[in-house]
Design an enzyme around this catalytic site. Structure first.
Site, mmCIF file in Angstrom:
data_model
loop_
_atom_site.group_PDB
_atom_site.id
_atom_site.type_symbol
_atom_site.label_atom_id
_atom_site.label_comp_id
_atom_site.label_asym_id
_atom_site.label_seq_id
_atom_site.Cartn_x
_atom_site.Cartn_y
_atom_site.Cartn_z
ATOM 1 N N HIS A 22 15.261 -10.729 1.214
ATOM 2 C CA HIS A 22 14.130 -10.248 2.013
ATOM 3 C C HIS A 22 14.208 -8.726 2.189
ATOM 4 C CE1 HIS A 22 12.091 -9.767 6.100
ATOM 5 N NE2 HIS A 22 11.145 -10.283 5.344
ATOM 6 N N GLU A 49 12.673 -9.170 -2.978
ATOM 7 C CA GLU A 49 11.317 -8.988 -2.459
ATOM 8 C C GLU A 49 10.869 -7.524 -2.421
ATOM 9 O OE1 GLU A 49 10.428 -9.124 1.666
ATOM 10 O OE2 GLU A 49 8.526 -10.128 1.373
ATOM 11 N N ASP A 51 7.653 -5.507 -0.487
ATOM 12 C CA ASP A 51 6.409 -5.432 0.278
ATOM 13 C C ASP A 51 5.658 -4.235 -0.280
ATOM 14 O OD1 ASP A 51 6.662 -7.523 2.287
ATOM 15 O OD2 ASP A 51 8.302 -6.330 3.111
ATOM 16 N N HIS A 66 3.728 -4.320 7.976
ATOM 17 C CA HIS A 66 3.257 -5.588 8.514
ATOM 18 C C HIS A 66 2.941 -5.481 10.008
ATOM 19 C CE1 HIS A 66 2.999 -9.739 9.526
ATOM 20 N NE2 HIS A 66 4.152 -9.761 10.153
ATOM 21 N N GLU A 157 4.904 -8.812 -2.290
ATOM 22 C CA GLU A 157 3.894 -9.219 -1.297
ATOM 23 C C GLU A 157 2.821 -8.148 -1.196
ATOM 24 O OE1 GLU A 157 5.204 -9.889 2.773
ATOM 25 O OE2 GLU A 157 3.134 -10.045 3.461
HETATM 26 CA CA CA Z 1 7.352 -9.537 3.129
#
Ligand code: CA
Length: 327
Positions: A22, A49, A51, A66, A157
């Site tokens: 993550h 991951e 973002d 986020h 993402e």
């Molecule tokens: Ca994320």
């Protein structure tokens, strides 16, 4: 010249569960830095991951906006004091890539308290980390895949596409172009694309023609932005609809484990053919009622039989899974 592509990944019927780092090995090094990604790769995470948000000049950069913005993970407030919006926050979208490159990134701060969000992690007073573009990060992972001989997949993402569009920037087609440049175009490739916005997930599959793996992220509440009705998605009717669109769901751990019991969401999702990839294991912030990371992973992997887990501590999850498969 050696061809790094395509990054094929073997799909078997009884695939073992996998570790998703993550934001990289973000439990040890500030999230989304080059160092955090290298460490995640070295720890054996199967997926790493990203973002993704856009800069003012439409370059996809690997950052999380986020819940909080640039001010909690960088020195933007001291470097560009007059560039905050009326809400007092600094947005990546207001800065060109050249400006973002000037920032020094650090461990996440709690915006309200002014202290480190996870006090035992890397000291936030130590900076010097830099922002990566999505292109640079995919190049880094391809390089590590070649030099180590072990393929780690990517897990981008798309952050807040509706907000980006409202601001006049269409993030998804730009991200898809970078993925295609690096050879990620189909379900054969080691890539899962993820998004919290149902309308955008439909658009990715439809209008934008994404043929790769796709995960519908699900918040724990009733609804989210971009047409996301999470309450409906958790019903059998909702899961059946999602199964026509995506490969799996990314629910919060709290939707899968409640106290020290599992819910029926994972088994119902599986019965619709959906993979289940919950977020996020933090050994320094375990859910209520859970005493140890092992207890949580036992509930998730052995009982709920989840297919993958987002974790800030990739080594903890990789080691647990290695021990589990030896039994
Ligand atoms: Ca994320």
């Amino acid at each position: 010249m050696k061809n790094l592509l395509p990054l094929l990944f073997v799909v078997t019927a009884a695939a073992q569960p996998v570790t998703i780092a993550h934001r990289g090995a973000s439990g040890y090094v500030p999230e989304h830095t080059r160092e955090a990604k290298v460490m995640a790769h070295a720890m054996g995470a199967e997926f790493i991951e990203q973002d993704v948000v856009l800069s003012k000049d439409d370059v996809p950069v690997v950052l999380d906006l986020h819940d909080i913005h640039l001010d909690t993970t960088s020195d933007v407030a001291t470097r560009f004091p007059d560039r905050k919006r009326a809400d007092g926050r600094y947005y990546a979208l207001d800065f060109t890539l050249a400006e973002l490159r000037q920032l020094s990134m650090h461990e996440r701060m709690d915006h309200k308290k002014g202290t480190q969000a996870y006090p035992k992690r890397f000291p936030a007073s130590t900076g010097g980390f830099r922002i990566l573009t999505l292109d640079e990060e995919l190049e880094l992972i391809a390089g590590l895949n070649q030099s180590t001989g072990r393929v780690a997949g990517i897990y981008p993402e798309i952050k807040q596409p509706a907000w980006h569009r409202k601001e006049g920037h269409d993030i998804s087609p730009i991200v898809l172009r970078v993925l295609a440049k690096h050879g990620y175009t189909s379900k054969q490739h080691a890539c899962y694309l993820q998004c919290f916005e149902h309308d955008e997930v439909k658009r990715l599959r439809g209008e934008l023609g994404w043929k790769g793996r796709l995960i519908m992220l699900m918040g724990g509440g009733k609804t989210g932005v971009g047409g996301s009705n999470f309450e409906h998605m958790r019903t059998d009717a909702g899961l059946a609809e999602l199964a026509k669109l995506v490969d799996g769901i990314g629910p919060s751990i709290s939707s899968i484990v409640s106290g020290n019991q599992i819910t029926d969401l994972a088994s119902r999702a599986h019965s619709h053919g959906l993979e289940v990839h919950p977020y996020t294991l933090r050994i320094d912030d375990l859910p209520k009622g859970i005493a140890t990371p092992d207890e949580l992973m036992h509930l998730l992997f052995d009982e709920a039989k989840v297919d993958a887990l987002f974790t800030d501590f990739p080594d903890v999850t990789v080691n647990w899974l290695m021990k589990a498969t030896k039994h």
